[in-house]
Motif scaffolding. Structure first.
Motif, PDB file in Angstrom:
ATOM      1  N   TYR A 245      38.279  27.077  14.736  1.00  0.00           N
ATOM      2  CA  TYR A 245      38.316  28.471  14.286  1.00  0.00           C
ATOM      3  C   TYR A 245      36.999  29.174  14.612  1.00  0.00           C
ATOM      4  CZ  TYR A 245      37.897  32.441  11.199  1.00  0.00           C
ATOM      5  OH  TYR A 245      37.664  33.696  10.718  1.00  0.00           O
ATOM      6  N   THR A 248      36.624  29.962  18.339  1.00  0.00           N
ATOM      7  CA  THR A 248      37.406  31.127  18.769  1.00  0.00           C
ATOM      8  C   THR A 248      36.863  32.408  18.152  1.00  0.00           C
ATOM      9  OG1 THR A 248      39.275  29.628  18.702  1.00  0.00           O
ATOM     10  CG2 THR A 248      39.759  31.945  19.087  1.00  0.00           C
ATOM     11  N   PHE A 249      36.512  32.287  16.883  1.00  0.00           N
ATOM     12  CA  PHE A 249      35.984  33.447  16.161  1.00  0.00           C
ATOM     13  C   PHE A 249      34.765  34.021  16.872  1.00  0.00           C
ATOM     14  CE2 PHE A 249      35.248  36.111  12.639  1.00  0.00           C
ATOM     15  CZ  PHE A 249      33.915  36.035  12.280  1.00  0.00           C
ATOM     16  N   LYS A 252      35.775  35.741  20.042  1.00  0.00           N
ATOM     17  CA  LYS A 252      36.411  37.039  19.860  1.00  0.00           C
ATOM     18  C   LYS A 252      35.395  38.093  19.445  1.00  0.00           C
ATOM     19  CE  LYS A 252      39.859  35.359  21.323  1.00  0.00           C
ATOM     20  NZ  LYS A 252      40.068  35.583  22.751  1.00  0.00           N
ATOM     21  N   LEU A 253      34.511  37.703  18.541  1.00  0.00           N
ATOM     22  CA  LEU A 253      33.501  38.674  18.127  1.00  0.00           C
ATOM     23  C   LEU A 253      32.641  39.084  19.301  1.00  0.00           C
ATOM     24  CD1 LEU A 253      32.097  37.797  14.618  1.00  0.00           C
ATOM     25  CD2 LEU A 253      33.757  39.493  15.305  1.00  0.00           C
ATOM     26  N   THR A 255      33.530  39.220  22.365  1.00  0.00           N
ATOM     27  CA  THR A 255      34.309  40.162  23.168  1.00  0.00           C
ATOM     28  C   THR A 255      34.294  41.547  22.547  1.00  0.00           C
ATOM     29  OG1 THR A 255      35.744  38.330  23.737  1.00  0.00           O
ATOM     30  CG2 THR A 255      36.514  40.527  24.317  1.00  0.00           C
ATOM     31  N   ILE A 256      34.508  41.580  21.238  1.00  0.00           N
ATOM     32  CA  ILE A 256      34.519  42.885  20.570  1.00  0.00           C
ATOM     33  C   ILE A 256      33.173  43.565  20.731  1.00  0.00           C
ATOM     34  CG2 ILE A 256      34.655  44.033  18.334  1.00  0.00           C
ATOM     35  CD1 ILE A 256      36.749  42.106  17.506  1.00  0.00           C
ATOM     36  N   ILE A 259      33.098  45.053  24.113  1.00  0.00           N
ATOM     37  CA  ILE A 259      33.964  46.228  24.192  1.00  0.00           C
ATOM     38  C   ILE A 259      33.291  47.425  23.518  1.00  0.00           C
ATOM     39  CG2 ILE A 259      36.150  47.237  23.481  1.00  0.00           C
ATOM     40  CD1 ILE A 259      37.400  44.506  23.645  1.00  0.00           C
ATOM     41  N   ALA A 260      32.757  47.160  22.328  1.00  0.00           N
ATOM     42  CA  ALA A 260      32.126  48.261  21.598  1.00  0.00           C
ATOM     43  C   ALA A 260      30.979  48.844  22.403  1.00  0.00           C
ATOM     44  CB  ALA A 260      31.645  47.782  20.235  1.00  0.00           C
ATOM     45  N   ARG A 262      30.667  48.819  25.592  1.00  0.00           N
ATOM     46  CA  ARG A 262      31.242  49.547  26.726  1.00  0.00           C
ATOM     47  C   ARG A 262      31.716  50.927  26.291  1.00  0.00           C
ATOM     48  NH1 ARG A 262      35.015  48.413  30.958  1.00  0.00           N
ATOM     49  NH2 ARG A 262      35.075  50.381  32.108  1.00  0.00           N
ATOM     50  N   PHE A 320      27.731  49.271  13.262  1.00  0.00           N
ATOM     51  CA  PHE A 320      28.833  48.404  13.648  1.00  0.00           C
ATOM     52  C   PHE A 320      28.352  47.185  14.412  1.00  0.00           C
ATOM     53  CE2 PHE A 320      33.186  47.597  14.383  1.00  0.00           C
ATOM     54  CZ  PHE A 320      33.365  47.240  15.706  1.00  0.00           C
ATOM     55  N   GLU A 388      35.230  34.690   4.323  1.00  0.00           N
ATOM     56  CA  GLU A 388      36.444  35.459   4.611  1.00  0.00           C
ATOM     57  C   GLU A 388      36.438  36.746   3.832  1.00  0.00           C
ATOM     58  OE1 GLU A 388      38.403  33.143   7.446  1.00  0.00           O
ATOM     59  OE2 GLU A 388      38.730  35.154   6.680  1.00  0.00           O
ATOM     60  N   GLN A 391      33.930  39.027   4.991  1.00  0.00           N
ATOM     61  CA  GLN A 391      34.382  39.549   6.273  1.00  0.00           C
ATOM     62  C   GLN A 391      35.378  40.653   6.057  1.00  0.00           C
ATOM     63  OE1 GLN A 391      36.492  37.017   8.871  1.00  0.00           O
ATOM     64  NE2 GLN A 391      34.679  36.697  10.110  1.00  0.00           N
ATOM     65  N   ASN A 392      36.326  40.346   5.204  1.00  0.00           N
ATOM     66  CA  ASN A 392      37.351  41.298   4.859  1.00  0.00           C
ATOM     67  C   ASN A 392      36.745  42.624   4.426  1.00  0.00           C
ATOM     68  OD1 ASN A 392      39.568  42.612   3.961  1.00  0.00           O
ATOM     69  ND2 ASN A 392      40.205  41.030   2.525  1.00  0.00           N
ATOM     70  N   ARG A 395      34.588  44.289   7.093  1.00  0.00           N
ATOM     71  CA  ARG A 395      35.415  44.942   8.077  1.00  0.00           C
ATOM     72  C   ARG A 395      35.926  46.256   7.520  1.00  0.00           C
ATOM     73  NH1 ARG A 395      33.365  42.369  11.185  1.00  0.00           N
ATOM     74  NH2 ARG A 395      34.161  40.776  12.552  1.00  0.00           N
TER      75      ARG A 395
ATOM     76  N   VAL B 168      39.258  52.054  27.406  1.00  0.00           N
ATOM     77  CA  VAL B 168      38.535  50.863  26.963  1.00  0.00           C
ATOM     78  C   VAL B 168      38.983  50.455  25.570  1.00  0.00           C
ATOM     79  CG1 VAL B 168      36.271  49.872  26.513  1.00  0.00           C
ATOM     80  CG2 VAL B 168      36.567  51.434  28.388  1.00  0.00           C
ATOM     81  N   TYR B 172      40.466  46.631  22.806  1.00  0.00           N
ATOM     82  CA  TYR B 172      40.456  46.242  21.394  1.00  0.00           C
ATOM     83  C   TYR B 172      41.812  45.649  21.014  1.00  0.00           C
ATOM     84  CZ  TYR B 172      36.117  48.426  19.645  1.00  0.00           C
ATOM     85  OH  TYR B 172      34.830  48.743  19.374  1.00  0.00           O
ATOM     86  N   VAL B 175      42.078  42.042  22.087  1.00  0.00           N
ATOM     87  CA  VAL B 175      41.210  41.124  21.339  1.00  0.00           C
ATOM     88  C   VAL B 175      41.691  40.948  19.905  1.00  0.00           C
ATOM     89  CG1 VAL B 175      38.893  40.739  20.490  1.00  0.00           C
ATOM     90  CG2 VAL B 175      39.226  41.722  22.709  1.00  0.00           C
ATOM     91  N   ILE B 182      44.081  33.486  14.913  1.00  0.00           N
ATOM     92  CA  ILE B 182      43.365  32.420  14.211  1.00  0.00           C
ATOM     93  C   ILE B 182      43.075  32.758  12.753  1.00  0.00           C
ATOM     94  CG2 ILE B 182      42.301  31.540  16.312  1.00  0.00           C
ATOM     95  CD1 ILE B 182      39.701  32.938  15.413  1.00  0.00           C
ATOM     96  N   MET B 186      43.693  37.885   7.316  1.00  0.00           N
ATOM     97  CA  MET B 186      43.345  39.077   8.103  1.00  0.00           C
ATOM     98  C   MET B 186      44.296  39.286   9.272  1.00  0.00           C
ATOM     99  SD  MET B 186      39.250  39.349   8.067  1.00  0.00           S
ATOM    100  CE  MET B 186      39.081  38.679   9.662  1.00  0.00           C
ATOM    101  N   MET B 364      43.826  44.093   5.082  1.00  0.00           N
ATOM    102  CA  MET B 364      43.426  42.754   5.526  1.00  0.00           C
ATOM    103  C   MET B 364      43.051  41.852   4.362  1.00  0.00           C
ATOM    104  SD  MET B 364      41.429  42.958   9.090  1.00  0.00           S
ATOM    105  CE  MET B 364      39.896  43.401   8.375  1.00  0.00           C
TER     106      MET B 364
END
Lengths: 419, 364
Positions: A245, A248-249, A252-253, A255-256, A259-260, A262, A320, A388, A391-392, A395, B168, B172, B175, B182, B186, B364
């Motif tokens: 987990y 992957t977590f 993914k973060l 990647t985000i 993206i942000a 960009r 962010f 979690e 995070q929740n 977020r 772009v 999101y 992703v 996983i 959430m 979430m």
């Protein structure tokens, strides 16, 4: 058993958060019978008295974790802690630049307000620099190896690229340091750590640092984990799952984050064009008679949009992105704890084998190790549950922020008037 | 070549027939020459210009063809709603007569009436006293053209960038989807939010397509600037002609006077030679004077009629220009309003998407 202190308080200043993480509930239930109260547990008990006002003064951890947590549940329903039940508040603010012969650096004011017995005074105010926070974190990792220590903002900055003394940078760092301390404050075990106490209170932290190993805290430091030689055959499924987990977590973060970044870049380029666009309407307005007002209006609105967009990008960068990075660091440190846990288990298994060969009674060491492992599992789950939740909420918080900002942007657009 | 069909929208019973872009051009040229005092509506662009990257610059591209069709329709509507132009027979025939229209146009011999560019250029430089209003109008149309081109260019760049920003956000979506796989609690929230991000990213296509209409409206007035200039040029030409004629008259009168009185006011080679080589006989002089007097009369007539023409032209041109100004103000105001409405709608959509996403996150 007597020699092994149990830093597991299922009592008192345990995080007054009620929600059960599936993993946590099951493990704490499993652990229920295994946990025997230790008479050596001094500090939490006294605090437990104070906070929960138990009539007979017995440590609350006598009972199984389940019942004490239900007691706590009655006290606290919300994540936002009542002022009355919380007994430790820490704030980081007021950054100041210090110029010395050897170097220039920033210190931050750390203010503490507390009713805890461990603190001599109800209030403290000290100045600390990043180095000091780093020291604290290392000490915590050393002394509480089974716990997840919150991450610090990055230590090194590329000197050419980032200005270490710019307002933005300092403010971002201050926020991160504040969060770091607050997380420790909220932690049922870490907040009682001796080093933490000294960090918050000592006028001269350097002197204390120099004392080094001379002061051994009773909590956990007597149990040192040897990281060497033991190879774990297989990670138990649940931890393997956590490991996967986290991998992957982080991915993914990451990647985000990209993206942000960009998006922010694209927004800035858009902004550049907008800035040229607006004035053209103005020029045109100068040319016209009847249309001059509407054209000027359009020009002004575009100007407003530019401002709003600028604010949006700034807020994203300041609020962010750092949170994303922080969680990536968190995930990294969690993975390290997992590795340590593996080590512990490996040691335990190895010793167990050795014992089996010798056909002795269960020696102390493996028992300790086993208890340690239990502890780790328990905490890991507990803290993961924490994470979690955090995070929740995090977020939610920054998404709301993001959308609040999109809203603001949009509201500016709505002010576009023509006639 | 793009072929468009257009149908008669007015009282005539028939019809629809097929016309090529080149025929539209022919029609417009005819109208410009035949009615030089009218600000003749412009045609839409022949080639795609001011494109931003997603738009294709290909003339065969269906979107371009469609926009051009709308532009041509608009052109015809403009002509049809013009108090003077709509009565033109060639225009009527354009709408109703399929075959032989081209020949009909050429038979009018309008090409002969067209002023040469060279002549016009010459007049523009040499004219001494054009009507101030026309000079101002010319400057105005130059600047209008410049500012609108600039606007359109920047707008295209803005559209490009905005497109990038929206697209772009689509990443999101992907992703979040992967991430939600996983997560336990959430998961659902992330997944739904991701979907909204996809919607957001996709919405830009329609938004920008709508904006193209706005750009087209601006383009029409960009091209109108040229039509304005044409009217100004015509005035300058007429004025120059007038001035030349007046000059001619003055010099002839002078000559006449000189011959009659025998005094030489101005230096002339003839005068000199005649002085050197002997004067003319009185009969010769009489003859010359007579010729000049005839010419003077001619030129006086011409001058009168040119003056009249000139004044008429200025009057009717200015009337049409006023009409044009009102039309322009009205149209552009509407265009700006609809642009603002577009922006507002775009923002409302943005609010909607982000509010939805926010709700997903909150669950979430």
């Amino acid at each position: 058993a007597a020699g092994a202190p149990k830093p597991l308080p299922s009592s008192g200043p345990k995080s007054l958060r009620e929600m059960p993480h599936p993993l946590a509930t099951s493990s704490s239930e499993e652990m229920g019978p295994a946990l025997t109260p230790s008479p050596d547990l001094l500090l939490p008990r006294s605090i437990a008295d104070k906070d929960l006002s138990l009539p007979n003064g017995t440590p609350v951890d006598n009972s199984s974790p389940a019942s004490s947590s239900s007691l706590l549940n009655r006290l606290q329903l919300d994540d936002d802690l009542d002022v009355e039940t919380r007994d430790l508040f820490v704030i980081v603010d007021d950054p100041k630049k210090h110029v010395c012969t050897m170097e220039t650096y920033i210190t931050y004011r750390v203010t503490t307000k507390t009713t805890r017995a461990e603190f001599d005074l109800p209030e403290y105010s000290v100045r600390r620099r990043y180095q000091d926070f780093d020291w604290l974190r290392n000490k915590l990792e050393e002394s509480q190896p089974t716990h997840l220590i919150p991450p610090l903002p990055e230590k090194f900055v590329v000197k050419g690229v980032v200005d270490r003394f710019s307002e933005e940078f300092v403010e971002t760092r201050r926020k991160a340091l504040d969060k770091f301390l607050k997380r420790i404050t909220d932690h049922p075990v870490l907040s009682f750590n001796e080093h933490f106490n000294v960090f918050l209170t000592a006028k001269d932290l350097n002197a204390y640092k120099k004392q080094g190993m001379a002061l051994l805290s009773k909590m956990g430091e007597s149990v040192k984990y040897v990281t060497g030689g033991y190879k774990l055959r297989s990670r138990p499924l649940e931890f393997a799952a956590i490991g996967d987990y986290l991998d992957t977590f982080s991915l993914k973060l990451g990647t985000i984050d990209r993206i942000a970044q960009r998006i922010i870049k694209e927004q800035l380029e858009y902004l550049v064009e907008l800035r040229e666009y607006g004035p053209v309407y103005s020029t045109w307005g100068g040319l016209e008679v009847e249309l001059s007002e509407p054209l000027e209006g359009v020009s002004a609105c575009i100007g407003n949009c530019c401002t709003a967009l600028e604010e949006l990008s700034e807020d994203m960068t300041e609020d962010f992105l750092p949170v994303l990075r922080e969680y990536i660091l968190y995930a990294e440190s969690m993975k390290n704890v997992l590795k340590k846990r593996d080590q512990v288990q490996a040691e335990y298994e190895a010793k167990l084998e050795a014992v089996a060969l010798k056909r002795e009674d269960r020696p102390k060491v493996p028992t300790d190790v086993e208890k340690c492992q239990d502890r780790v599992e328990c905490f890991n789950a507990d803290l993961k549950a924490d994470m979690e939740r955090w995070q929740n909420n995090k977020r939610q918080d920054f998404r709301q922020l993001l959308m609040g900002m999109a809203d603001k942007n949009i509201q500016y657009y709505e002010k576009v008037c023509v006639t | 070549r793009a072929v468009e069909s257009q149908s008669e929208g007015q009282c005539a019973p028939v019809d629809s027939l097929w016309r090529r872009y080149s025929e539209f051009e022919l029609l417009r040229n005819y109208l410009s020459v035949t009615y030089p005092h009218i600000v003749v509506p412009p045609l839409p662009e022949k080639r795609a210009d001011f494109v931003w990257h997603k738009l294709s610059a290909d003339n065969m591209d269906p979107d371009f063809v469609e926009r051009r069709r709308i532009g041509l329709e608009n052109f015809l509507l403009r002509v049809a709603s013009h108090p003077v132009l709509c009565q033109d027979k060639i225009f009527y025939a354009f709408l109703t007569q399929e075959g032989g229209w081209k020949e009909m146009v050429n038979e009018t011999g309008f090409q002969l009436k067209a002023d040469s560019r060279l002549k016009a250029l010459n007049a523009t430089f040499r004219v001494k006293n054009p009507d101030k209003r026309f000079t101002e109008l010319k400057h105005y149309s130059d600047e209008l053209q410049s500012v609108i081109s600039h606007l359109l260019r920047v707008r295209a760049r803005v559209a490009d960038r905005l497109y990038g920003v929206y697209k772009v956000h689509g990443n999101y979506g992907r992703v979040f989807s992967e991430w939600s796989a996983i997560e336990k609690e959430m998961g659902d929230g992330l997944q739904s939010a991701g979907h909204h991000m996809d919607v957001y990213a996709a919405s830009i296509d329609d938004i920008l397509e709508e904006e193209e209409h706005y750009a087209d409206q601006l383009k029409e007035y960009l091209f109108y600037a040229e039509a304005l200039r044409a009217v100004c040029r015509k005035h300058e030409l007429m004025q120059y002609d007038l001035e030349m004629a007046a000059q001619d008259l003055t010099s002839k009168k002078q000559q006449c006077e000189e011959l009659a009185t025998g005094t030489v006011r101005t230096f002339s080679l003839k005068g000199m030679t005649s002085k050197l080589f002997g004067q003319e006989t009185p009969e010769q002089r009489e003859a010359k004077i007579k010729v000049l007097e005839e010419q003077i009369q001619e030129v006086e007539e011409q001058l009168k009629s040119k003056n009249l023409e000139g004044r008429d032209f200025v009057k009717s041109a200015w009337a049409d220009i006023e009409r044009f100004k009102e039309q322009k103000n009205h149209d552009l105001k509407e265009a700006l309003i609809s642009y603002a409405v577009m922006q507002i709608s775009m923002c409302k959509k943005g609010i909607q998407v982000w509010t939805n996403a926010k709700e997903c996150f909150s669950k979430m």
